[in-house]
Design a protein around this motif. Structure first.
Motif, PDB file in Angstrom:
ATOM      1  N   TYR A 129      57.439  36.382  82.803  1.00 18.53           N
ATOM      2  CA  TYR A 129      56.524  36.105  83.920  1.00 18.53           C
ATOM      3  C   TYR A 129      57.368  35.660  85.117  1.00 18.53           C
ATOM      4  O   TYR A 129      58.080  34.660  85.044  1.00 18.53           O
ATOM      5  CB  TYR A 129      55.553  35.005  83.483  1.00 18.53           C
ATOM      6  CG  TYR A 129      54.506  34.586  84.500  1.00 18.53           C
ATOM      7  CD1 TYR A 129      54.602  34.885  85.867  1.00 18.53           C
ATOM      8  CD2 TYR A 129      53.390  33.878  84.089  1.00 18.53           C
ATOM      9  CE1 TYR A 129      53.635  34.500  86.774  1.00 18.53           C
ATOM     10  CE2 TYR A 129      52.402  33.474  84.994  1.00 18.53           C
ATOM     11  CZ  TYR A 129      52.551  33.784  86.338  1.00 18.53           C
ATOM     12  OH  TYR A 129      51.594  33.388  87.240  1.00 18.53           O
ATOM     13  N   HIS A 130      57.250  36.389  86.209  1.00 23.53           N
ATOM     14  CA  HIS A 130      57.997  36.020  87.419  1.00 23.53           C
ATOM     15  C   HIS A 130      57.066  35.392  88.447  1.00 23.53           C
ATOM     16  O   HIS A 130      56.071  36.005  88.855  1.00 23.53           O
ATOM     17  CB  HIS A 130      58.677  37.252  88.038  1.00 23.53           C
ATOM     18  CG  HIS A 130      59.579  36.904  89.182  1.00 23.53           C
ATOM     19  ND1 HIS A 130      59.601  37.592  90.360  1.00 23.53           N
ATOM     20  CD2 HIS A 130      60.484  35.903  89.323  1.00 23.53           C
ATOM     21  CE1 HIS A 130      60.490  37.047  91.183  1.00 23.53           C
ATOM     22  NE2 HIS A 130      61.033  36.015  90.573  1.00 23.53           N
ATOM     23  N   TYR A 176      62.435  49.782  80.810  1.00 25.86           N
ATOM     24  CA  TYR A 176      62.701  49.364  79.425  1.00 25.86           C
ATOM     25  C   TYR A 176      61.430  49.000  78.667  1.00 25.86           C
ATOM     26  O   TYR A 176      61.517  48.519  77.540  1.00 25.86           O
ATOM     27  CB  TYR A 176      63.642  48.146  79.419  1.00 25.86           C
ATOM     28  CG  TYR A 176      64.909  48.342  80.212  1.00 25.86           C
ATOM     29  CD1 TYR A 176      65.900  49.234  79.779  1.00 25.86           C
ATOM     30  CD2 TYR A 176      65.124  47.641  81.398  1.00 25.86           C
ATOM     31  CE1 TYR A 176      67.065  49.413  80.518  1.00 25.86           C
ATOM     32  CE2 TYR A 176      66.297  47.815  82.135  1.00 25.86           C
ATOM     33  CZ  TYR A 176      67.263  48.705  81.696  1.00 25.86           C
ATOM     34  OH  TYR A 176      68.419  48.885  82.427  1.00 25.86           O
ATOM     35  N   ASP A 177      60.251  49.148  79.310  1.00 25.71           N
ATOM     36  CA  ASP A 177      58.967  48.749  78.693  1.00 25.71           C
ATOM     37  C   ASP A 177      58.881  47.250  78.440  1.00 25.71           C
ATOM     38  O   ASP A 177      58.107  46.797  77.585  1.00 25.71           O
ATOM     39  CB  ASP A 177      58.721  49.467  77.353  1.00 25.71           C
ATOM     40  CG  ASP A 177      58.506  50.952  77.552  1.00 25.71           C
ATOM     41  OD1 ASP A 177      57.934  51.323  78.596  1.00 25.71           O
ATOM     42  OD2 ASP A 177      58.927  51.721  76.673  1.00 25.71           O
ATOM     43  N   MET A 178      59.686  46.458  79.138  1.00 23.37           N
ATOM     44  CA  MET A 178      59.588  45.016  78.938  1.00 23.37           C
ATOM     45  C   MET A 178      58.224  44.519  79.427  1.00 23.37           C
ATOM     46  O   MET A 178      57.789  44.900  80.513  1.00 23.37           O
ATOM     47  CB  MET A 178      60.710  44.292  79.707  1.00 23.37           C
ATOM     48  CG  MET A 178      60.680  42.786  79.486  1.00 23.37           C
ATOM     49  SD  MET A 178      61.920  41.914  80.462  1.00 23.37           S
ATOM     50  CE  MET A 178      63.372  42.244  79.521  1.00 23.37           C
ATOM     51  N   PRO A 179      57.515  43.704  78.636  1.00 23.74           N
ATOM     52  CA  PRO A 179      56.238  43.158  79.120  1.00 23.74           C
ATOM     53  C   PRO A 179      56.492  42.124  80.224  1.00 23.74           C
ATOM     54  O   PRO A 179      57.198  41.139  79.992  1.00 23.74           O
ATOM     55  CB  PRO A 179      55.630  42.467  77.892  1.00 23.74           C
ATOM     56  CG  PRO A 179      56.528  42.784  76.750  1.00 23.74           C
ATOM     57  CD  PRO A 179      57.841  43.244  77.282  1.00 23.74           C
ATOM     58  N   ILE A 242      47.492  40.972  82.493  1.00 27.47           N
ATOM     59  CA  ILE A 242      47.810  42.273  81.876  1.00 27.47           C
ATOM     60  C   ILE A 242      49.261  42.629  82.205  1.00 27.47           C
ATOM     61  O   ILE A 242      49.684  42.537  83.364  1.00 27.47           O
ATOM     62  CB  ILE A 242      46.878  43.385  82.443  1.00 27.47           C
ATOM     63  CG1 ILE A 242      45.405  42.986  82.325  1.00 27.47           C
ATOM     64  CG2 ILE A 242      47.168  44.738  81.796  1.00 27.47           C
ATOM     65  CD1 ILE A 242      44.872  42.938  80.930  1.00 27.47           C
ATOM     66  N   SER A 243      50.002  43.062  81.197  1.00 29.64           N
ATOM     67  CA  SER A 243      51.412  43.393  81.411  1.00 29.64           C
ATOM     68  C   SER A 243      51.563  44.466  82.489  1.00 29.64           C
ATOM     69  O   SER A 243      50.809  45.441  82.531  1.00 29.64           O
ATOM     70  CB  SER A 243      52.019  43.876  80.095  1.00 29.64           C
ATOM     71  OG  SER A 243      53.370  44.200  80.300  1.00 29.64           O
ATOM     72  N   GLY A 244      52.537  44.249  83.356  1.00 32.11           N
ATOM     73  CA  GLY A 244      52.799  45.198  84.451  1.00 32.11           C
ATOM     74  C   GLY A 244      52.016  44.875  85.710  1.00 32.11           C
ATOM     75  O   GLY A 244      52.264  45.462  86.758  1.00 32.11           O
TER      76      GLY A 244
END
Ligand code: NAD
Ligand code: TYD
Length: 351
Positions: A129-130, A176-179, A242-244
């Motif tokens: 989480y940024h 990289y599909d990182m969540p 939600i991821s992304g």
């Protein structure tokens, strides 16, 4: 003891980070909260005195640009989630020393992303989480609001570095599909803010009868959010985001600097038992900040409609609470305003 989650919060000794650490440690005893912070001039462990002995809290003094040390922390605690706040955060400092902002905000963020990618063998139950700023969107005219779809247009070295780090976080999601999840928030106010930022600086100056340096004509607009409301929003987004996705966070509380300062001066006159109008006499218009963004204002409807968050504290209550906190916490103010702060500000504001 086994914890349900091992959450690395970076920048937890700073202003917003300390409120978030406090919230997470107290609300989630089953989560281990690891506060990773280099303790720069802006970080102060006194901000966390009330949580430091809790069994689910740990502190690591580490600089996020130091890859080996960051990776060691991931391994030591088997970190599964990151909430990344560590940053150089002051626009004026970014104008005098942009490279420090590149190092911490850009390189430090990529070091953390790499450490997470290397440590996480798979991405199940993981999240990066940024925590970012609305300043990445640039500046608004008299109308309109920043939405999550607003194009990036950073104009200060600070906002350029935050925009860059946002892009890297999104790149790790796509490549990289990182969540990942991001939030971009408006100006925060409340206890434990380092007194280089407008409100604690002016509260402290009023108390000591020092000049209040208003940049330019003071007709710059900011959207002010109570810092604990920001921490609450991060909690909601961490659990339900939600991821992304990106979520804008704002106070729906726009003030021009000069109107805000007038309100603060009235509050301070009341609090200090001074005759109404006394503090306003300290206002001094000074040379404008180069590239000063005219107006920031957030549309936080996505966060409200999709995740159910809204601000709870408004003006003037929040501003009164803030003024009282700084007036009542003299030791804290004296501690953080010694040393580095003095050296930096003496040059600029002392007659
Ligand atoms: P702050 O300056 O009060 O705290 C920053 C913290 O990061 C400090 O504890 C400092 O010691 C630590 N830090 C700095 N460089 C580091 C490094 N290289 N390694 C490890 N730790 C380091 O900042 P803040 O106002 O609490 O902001 C926190 C985050 O929220 C930042 O990412 C900022 O961009 C963002 N943000 C702030 C606001 C605001 O109004 N303050 C608004 C929106 C977003
Ligand atoms: P600041 O607290 O530095 O936050 P940001 O630049 O990230 O919005 O400043 C808030 C506003 O107050 C901004 O428009 C600049 C202005 N300002 C002054 O007029 N005088 C000051 O001494 C400071 C620190 C800020």
């Amino acid at each position: 003891m086994t914890f349900q989650k091992n959450i690395l919060i970076t920048g937890g000794a700073g202003f917003i980070g300390s409120h978030l650490v406090r919230l997470m440690v107290n609300k989630y005893p089953d989560y281990r909260i690891i506060n990773l912070d280099a303790l720069t001039y802006a970080g102060n462990l006194e901000n966390l005195k009330d949580v430091e002995t809790k069994p689910n809290y740990a502190f690591e003094r580490v600089d996020i640009t130091k890859s080996d040390e960051v990776q060691a922390v991931f391994a030591k605690y088997d970190v599964d989630s990151v909430i990344h706040l560590a940053a150089e955060s002051h626009v004026d400092r970014s104008i005098t020393n942009p490279m420090a902002f590149v190092e911490t905000n850009v390189i430090g963020t990529v070091v953390l992303l790499n450490a997470a990618k290397n440590h996480w063998k798979d991405f199940d139950g993981k999240l990066f989480y940024h925590v970012s700023t609305d300043e990445v969107y640039g500046t608004l005219g008299p109308t309109g609001l920043f939405k999550e779809t607003t194009s990036y247009d950073p104009r200060s070295p600070y906002s350029a570095s935050k925009a860059s780090s946002d892009h890297f976080v999104r790149a790790y999601f796509h490549t990289y599909d990182m969540p990942v999840v991001l939030s971009n928030c408006s100006n925060n106010y409340g206890p434990y803010q380092f007194p280089e930022k407008l409100l604690p600086l002016f509260i402290n100056n009023i108390k000591h009868n020092k000049a209040l340096p208003v940049y330019g004509d003071g007709k710059y607009t900011r959207d002010w959010l109570w810092v604990e409301d920001h921490a609450a929003a991060i909690d909601v987004i961490f659990h339900k985001g939600i991821s992304g996705e990106t979520y804008n966070i704002g106070g729906n509380n726009e003030w021009t600097n000069i109107d805000l300062i007038y309100l603060l001066c009235d509050i301070m006159d009341d609090e200090l038992g001074r005759e109404k109008g006394t503090s306003k006499e300290l206002i001094t218009f000074v040379k404008d900040r180069p590239g000063h963004d005219k107006r920031y204002a957030i549309d936080a409807s996505k966060l409200k409609n999709e995740l159910g968050w809204g601000p709870s504290v408004k003006f003037p209550e929040g501003l009164i609470k803030t003024a009282r906190w700084y007036l009542n916490n003299v030791d804290w103010m004296e501690n953080v305003t010694s040393g580095a702060y003095q050296a930096y500000y003496k040059k600029q504001y002392d007659e």
